[in-house]
Design a protein around this motif. Structure first.
Motif, mmCIF file in Angstrom:
data_model
loop_
_atom_site.group_PDB
_atom_site.id
_atom_site.type_symbol
_atom_site.label_atom_id
_atom_site.label_comp_id
_atom_site.label_asym_id
_atom_site.label_seq_id
_atom_site.Cartn_x
_atom_site.Cartn_y
_atom_site.Cartn_z
ATOM 1 N N PHE A 14 7.417 5.460 6.446
ATOM 2 C CA PHE A 14 6.135 4.809 6.171
ATOM 3 C C PHE A 14 5.045 5.499 6.971
ATOM 4 O O PHE A 14 5.329 6.335 7.839
ATOM 5 C CB PHE A 14 6.194 3.314 6.520
ATOM 6 C CG PHE A 14 6.380 3.031 7.978
ATOM 7 C CD1 PHE A 14 5.279 2.895 8.830
ATOM 8 C CD2 PHE A 14 7.661 2.907 8.509
ATOM 9 C CE1 PHE A 14 5.464 2.630 10.172
ATOM 10 C CE2 PHE A 14 7.843 2.647 9.857
ATOM 11 C CZ PHE A 14 6.740 2.504 10.698
ATOM 12 N N GLU A 15 3.836 5.177 6.654
ATOM 13 C CA GLU A 15 2.699 5.732 7.369
ATOM 14 C C GLU A 15 1.960 4.592 8.043
ATOM 15 O O GLU A 15 2.071 3.446 7.638
ATOM 16 C CB GLU A 15 1.749 6.450 6.391
ATOM 17 C CG GLU A 15 2.379 7.668 5.730
ATOM 18 C CD GLU A 15 1.702 8.017 4.409
ATOM 19 O OE1 GLU A 15 0.600 7.489 4.158
ATOM 20 O OE2 GLU A 15 2.299 8.784 3.640
ATOM 21 N N THR A 16 1.188 4.928 9.042
ATOM 22 C CA THR A 16 0.355 3.916 9.677
ATOM 23 C C THR A 16 -1.034 4.013 9.057
ATOM 24 O O THR A 16 -1.709 5.027 9.229
ATOM 25 C CB THR A 16 0.271 4.168 11.195
ATOM 26 O OG1 THR A 16 1.600 4.199 11.704
ATOM 27 C CG2 THR A 16 -0.512 3.066 11.882
ATOM 28 N N PRO A 17 -1.397 3.004 8.281
ATOM 29 C CA PRO A 17 -2.651 3.127 7.529
ATOM 30 C C PRO A 17 -3.877 3.050 8.433
ATOM 31 O O PRO A 17 -3.821 2.507 9.531
ATOM 32 C CB PRO A 17 -2.612 1.937 6.584
ATOM 33 C CG PRO A 17 -1.741 0.944 7.262
ATOM 34 C CD PRO A 17 -0.736 1.721 8.052
ATOM 35 N N THR A 73 2.544 -1.812 11.972
ATOM 36 C CA THR A 73 2.861 -0.407 11.697
ATOM 37 C C THR A 73 2.713 0.442 12.960
ATOM 38 O O THR A 73 3.507 1.343 13.199
ATOM 39 C CB THR A 73 1.981 0.143 10.569
ATOM 40 O OG1 THR A 73 0.607 -0.134 10.865
ATOM 41 C CG2 THR A 73 2.354 -0.466 9.237
ATOM 42 N N CYS A 104 6.699 2.087 -0.943
ATOM 43 C CA CYS A 104 7.658 1.158 -1.537
ATOM 44 C C CYS A 104 7.326 0.990 -3.019
ATOM 45 O O CYS A 104 6.170 1.014 -3.405
ATOM 46 C CB CYS A 104 7.592 -0.193 -0.826
ATOM 47 S SG CYS A 104 8.882 -1.327 -1.331
ATOM 48 N N MET A 153 3.412 2.385 2.696
ATOM 49 C CA MET A 153 4.787 1.940 2.850
ATOM 50 C C MET A 153 5.735 2.662 1.901
ATOM 51 O O MET A 153 6.948 2.536 2.017
ATOM 52 C CB MET A 153 4.898 0.430 2.618
ATOM 53 C CG MET A 153 4.148 -0.433 3.606
ATOM 54 S SD MET A 153 4.129 0.148 5.311
ATOM 55 C CE MET A 153 5.781 -0.087 5.837
ATOM 56 N N SER A 191 5.503 -5.066 1.723
ATOM 57 C CA SER A 191 6.282 -4.031 2.383
ATOM 58 C C SER A 191 6.104 -4.107 3.884
ATOM 59 O O SER A 191 7.021 -3.811 4.639
ATOM 60 C CB SER A 191 5.864 -2.671 1.849
ATOM 61 O OG SER A 191 4.471 -2.592 1.778
ATOM 62 N N MET A 241 0.812 -1.205 0.000
ATOM 63 C CA MET A 241 0.000 0.000 0.000
ATOM 64 C C MET A 241 0.846 1.254 0.000
ATOM 65 O O MET A 241 2.015 1.244 0.338
ATOM 66 C CB MET A 241 -0.889 0.005 1.235
ATOM 67 C CG MET A 241 -2.325 0.110 0.807
ATOM 68 S SD MET A 241 -3.464 -0.214 2.123
ATOM 69 C CE MET A 241 -4.978 0.026 1.273
ATOM 70 N N ARG A 265 -3.470 -4.358 -4.369
ATOM 71 C CA ARG A 265 -3.034 -3.279 -3.486
ATOM 72 C C ARG A 265 -2.473 -3.850 -2.193
ATOM 73 O O ARG A 265 -1.470 -3.398 -1.689
ATOM 74 C CB ARG A 265 -4.188 -2.322 -3.210
ATOM 75 C CG ARG A 265 -4.475 -1.429 -4.416
ATOM 76 C CD ARG A 265 -5.740 -0.635 -4.238
ATOM 77 N NE ARG A 265 -5.717 0.201 -3.064
ATOM 78 C CZ ARG A 265 -6.794 0.435 -2.337
ATOM 79 N NH1 ARG A 265 -7.937 -0.101 -2.651
ATOM 80 N NH2 ARG A 265 -6.724 1.216 -1.297
ATOM 81 N N ARG A 302 1.022 -5.302 -2.123
ATOM 82 C CA ARG A 302 2.096 -4.386 -1.785
ATOM 83 C C ARG A 302 2.158 -4.208 -0.281
ATOM 84 O O ARG A 302 3.213 -4.175 0.312
ATOM 85 C CB ARG A 302 1.860 -3.035 -2.444
ATOM 86 C CG ARG A 302 1.937 -3.145 -3.954
ATOM 87 C CD ARG A 302 1.384 -1.932 -4.610
ATOM 88 N NE ARG A 302 1.051 -2.271 -5.994
ATOM 89 C CZ ARG A 302 0.317 -1.515 -6.754
ATOM 90 N NH1 ARG A 302 -0.171 -0.389 -6.306
ATOM 91 N NH2 ARG A 302 0.042 -1.876 -7.970
ATOM 92 N N ALA A 303 0.993 -4.119 0.309
ATOM 93 C CA ALA A 303 0.966 -3.932 1.745
ATOM 94 C C ALA A 303 1.660 -5.099 2.432
ATOM 95 O O ALA A 303 2.489 -4.914 3.316
ATOM 96 C CB ALA A 303 -0.465 -3.817 2.239
ATOM 97 N N GLU A 347 7.859 7.040 12.312
ATOM 98 C CA GLU A 347 7.418 6.446 11.058
ATOM 99 C C GLU A 347 8.555 6.308 10.054
ATOM 100 O O GLU A 347 8.437 6.693 8.897
ATOM 101 C CB GLU A 347 6.243 7.237 10.490
ATOM 102 C CG GLU A 347 5.012 7.088 11.402
ATOM 103 C CD GLU A 347 3.737 7.666 10.830
ATOM 104 O OE1 GLU A 347 3.810 8.428 9.851
ATOM 105 O OE2 GLU A 347 2.674 7.344 11.386
ATOM 106 N N LEU A 396 -7.525 -1.307 7.126
ATOM 107 C CA LEU A 396 -7.369 -1.887 5.792
ATOM 108 C C LEU A 396 -8.691 -2.489 5.317
ATOM 109 O O LEU A 396 -9.127 -2.261 4.205
ATOM 110 C CB LEU A 396 -6.331 -2.999 5.825
ATOM 111 C CG LEU A 396 -4.899 -2.699 5.444
ATOM 112 C CD1 LEU A 396 -4.153 -4.013 5.298
ATOM 113 C CD2 LEU A 396 -4.804 -1.898 4.175
#
Lengths: 55, 516
Positions: free
Chosen positions: A28-31, B410, A6, A4, B496, A1, B489, B492-493, B419, A34
């Motif tokens: 990175f971010e903390t989503p 995360t 990436c 990250m 990574s 996502m 999607r 990727r999550a 972060e 999800l």
């Protein structure tokens, strides 16, 4: 996502290497959530809505 | 790197498709295409709308539109829904395209030259008031067997008896209700499949690695009763590919069109040509996928379809390809599916029963549906959609297991390191064990995808990451970094995240075990 940030999504032929894909210092971010849960109320409403004649 | 041509059975034009249609061809084909692209292969992934035939004409009439306009509109609707479900077609074509007209007429001409077309005069029901010949199923009447008063000319849906229109009592047009019907002589072209039977039998017999569902249906049609029958490939309709022998007129066949099932599979080829046209590419660009003498010798061609389409793809279309006498690419593997049922019954387009693609996207994002459908794909038997199962699967597999893992990893990283990914120490045995485990899981997933075992691949991809979600254990080793093509999607999550979690893991171990 996107969280990250990436860009390398190639196939992890080398697993150990793939685990190092994010270098130190990579941001990175903390989503947010999800996947949300389907509630019992939604399930009951959808079950009724799609049981017969299409809207 | 290999070259893979992938086609999904083309959905009929008259309306939005339901989830059963989606999981029967387009979605698993997309899974496979994404997987192969991820592995670095060159992929051409083709689908289209199937636009000819009586149902399209009737749907257009009902909508009060010319059939060409109706089809253009519905094609746009289906294309948009395909994008909504992230179906990664290289081209989503139209069987009514000029390319398909030319190719269909070309194949018919070649088959005629090879002696594989017969002209047959037959008697058919003509509706004077409708001004048209009526296909069997558009003749209604009373069933001579059970007395049901809305039996169709091909079958009584009440007692399931197979019927001939002549059997019906009080026959009438299902279009207008008119009883002013008569039998008229008409000439049609038949594809002489029966003369190709032995060649087809040998070809199917050699496909020992194909799904049994595919080969058993083909063998049934080849051997049951009197064996493979010749098949009518023309109709007395206005909407369709006009009957021509290549570029030449076909005397006696004026005003007739090819039967939708003759032109529909040829659209796979035509849609690839449409793809080249859309990108301003030369003829060679699409022909290298389809002509073995022009570069398709190393192409592996895989078709996806529901079981109702298997006879046409294992018999009729191969007769068209083989019978042409030209080196067109023949299918290498046919992946077929059983049916998805809906909450104790069938999906029904006419009754609006079940979830259709537009409704699904209005309720939840595509990934929820993709995950459920692929992890419950009707491979070895029919499978059933129930709302209880859908809710349980989404809440557990996606929200609890995957979503929770990403969230924990995360958030943990944020609380400990901010972060950014921290410096890690040297990797130790724990990391080596994780890498070994991931390597095994990827190999298992690879094997399932190579065999196109959709449910098995989904199970491998979605296996509970176990200790990763258990914070009482020291480092969260992370979800396997296995790409899951059905969820682009999240793939990727997961990649990574696992990478990040691995960094976190190392970082977290370093305070207690420095320099390891």
């Amino acid at each position: 996502m996107a969280a990250m940030r990436c860009t390398d999504w190639t196939w992890p032929e080398d697993v150990a290497g793939a685990l190092r894909v994010l270098p130190a210092g990579h941001a990175f971010e903390t989503p947010d959530v999800l996947f949300r849960k389907v509630t019992d109320e939604e399930r009951a409403e959808w079950q009724a809505r799609f049981a017969g004649v299409r809207a | 790197m290999a070259r893979h041509l992938i086609t999904s059975a083309i959905p009929y034009i008259n309306g939005v498709k339901h989830l059963g249609n989606l999981v029967g061809s387009q979605l698993p084909a997309d899974l496979y295409a994404r997987y192969l692209r991820g592995r670095g292969h060159e992929v051409m992934f083709i689908c289209a709308t199937d636009e000819h035939g009586t149902p399209a004409e009737l749907a257009a009439a009902k909508a009060g539109q010319p059939v060409a306009d109706y089809c253009a509109e519905m094609h746009a609707v289906q294309a948009e829904l395909g994008r909504g479900f992230r179906l990664s077609f290289d081209h989503f074509g139209r069987s009514s395209s000029a390319r398909n007209h030319v190719l269909t007429q070309h194949f018919a001409g070649r088959l005629a030259e090879a002696g594989l077309i017969a002209e047959v005069q037959e008697m058919q029901v003509y509706s004077v008031d409708d001004g048209r010949f009526l296909p069997d199923r558009y003749i209604e009447g009373t069933c001579p067997n059970c007395g049901y008063d809305k039996a169709r000319g091909d079958q009584c849906e009440n007692c399931t008896k197979q019927l001939d229109p002549a059997d019906l009592i009080d026959p009438r047009s299902a279009i207008s209700g008119s009883r002013n019907l008569e039998r008229r002589a008409t000439t049609h072209l038949y594809l002489r499949q029966s003369v190709m039977r032995e060649r087809l039998d040998a070809w199917i017999g050699a496909k020992t690695d194909w799904p049994v569902l595919t080969t058993s249906i083909a063998k049934k049609w080849l051997h049951d009763g009197d064996g493979l029958q010749d098949r009518g490939i023309t109709r007395d309709l206005d909407w369709g590919v006009p009957v021509r022998k290549g570029a030449e007129p076909w005397p006696g066949m004026e005003g007739k069109v090819f039967y939708v099932w003759f032109d529909a599979p040829i659209e796979y080829i035509a849609a690839t040509a449409e793809w080249a046209d859309a990108h301003g590419l030369p003829e060679a660009a699409w022909r290298r996928w389809w002509r073995e003498d022009e570069g398709a010798g190393d192409v592996r061609y895989t078709q996806f379809m529901g079981k109702d389409n298997v006879p046409f793809h294992t018999l009729s279309f191969p007769v068209t390809i083989m019978g042409s006498g030209e080196p067109w690419k023949l299918v290498d593997f046919i992946k077929s599916f059983n049916y998805l049922t809906y909450d104790g019954g069938q999906f029904s387009t006419s009754q609006g029963r079940g979830v259709f693609m537009d409704h699904a996207l209005a309720l939840l994002p595509a990934d929820y549906w993709r995950w459920w459908l692929l992890s419950h794909a009707p491979e070895s038997s029919d499978s059933e959609f129930t709302w209880e199962n859908f809710q349980a699967s989404v809440n557990k597999d996606l929200a609890d297991v995957l979503g929770n893992l990403v969230s924990r990893v995360t958030k943990f990283c944020r609380s400990k390191f901010g972060e950014t990914v921290p410096e890690g120490g040297e990797t130790g045995p724990r990391e080596a064990a994780l890498a070994a485990d991931l390597g095994q899981r990827i190999a298992a997933y690879d094997a399932a995808m190579a065999a196109i075992e959709v449910r098995k691949a989904a199970a491998d991809a979605g296996r509970d990451p176990g200790s990763a979600t258990n914070t009482s254990r020291p480092p969260p080793p992370g979800r396997p970094s296995r790409p899951t093509p059905r969820r682009p999607r999240r793939r990727r999550a997961s990649r990574s995240t696992s990478s990040a979690s691995m960094r976190c893991c190392r970082a977290r171990s370093s305070p207690t075990r420095p320099r390891r």
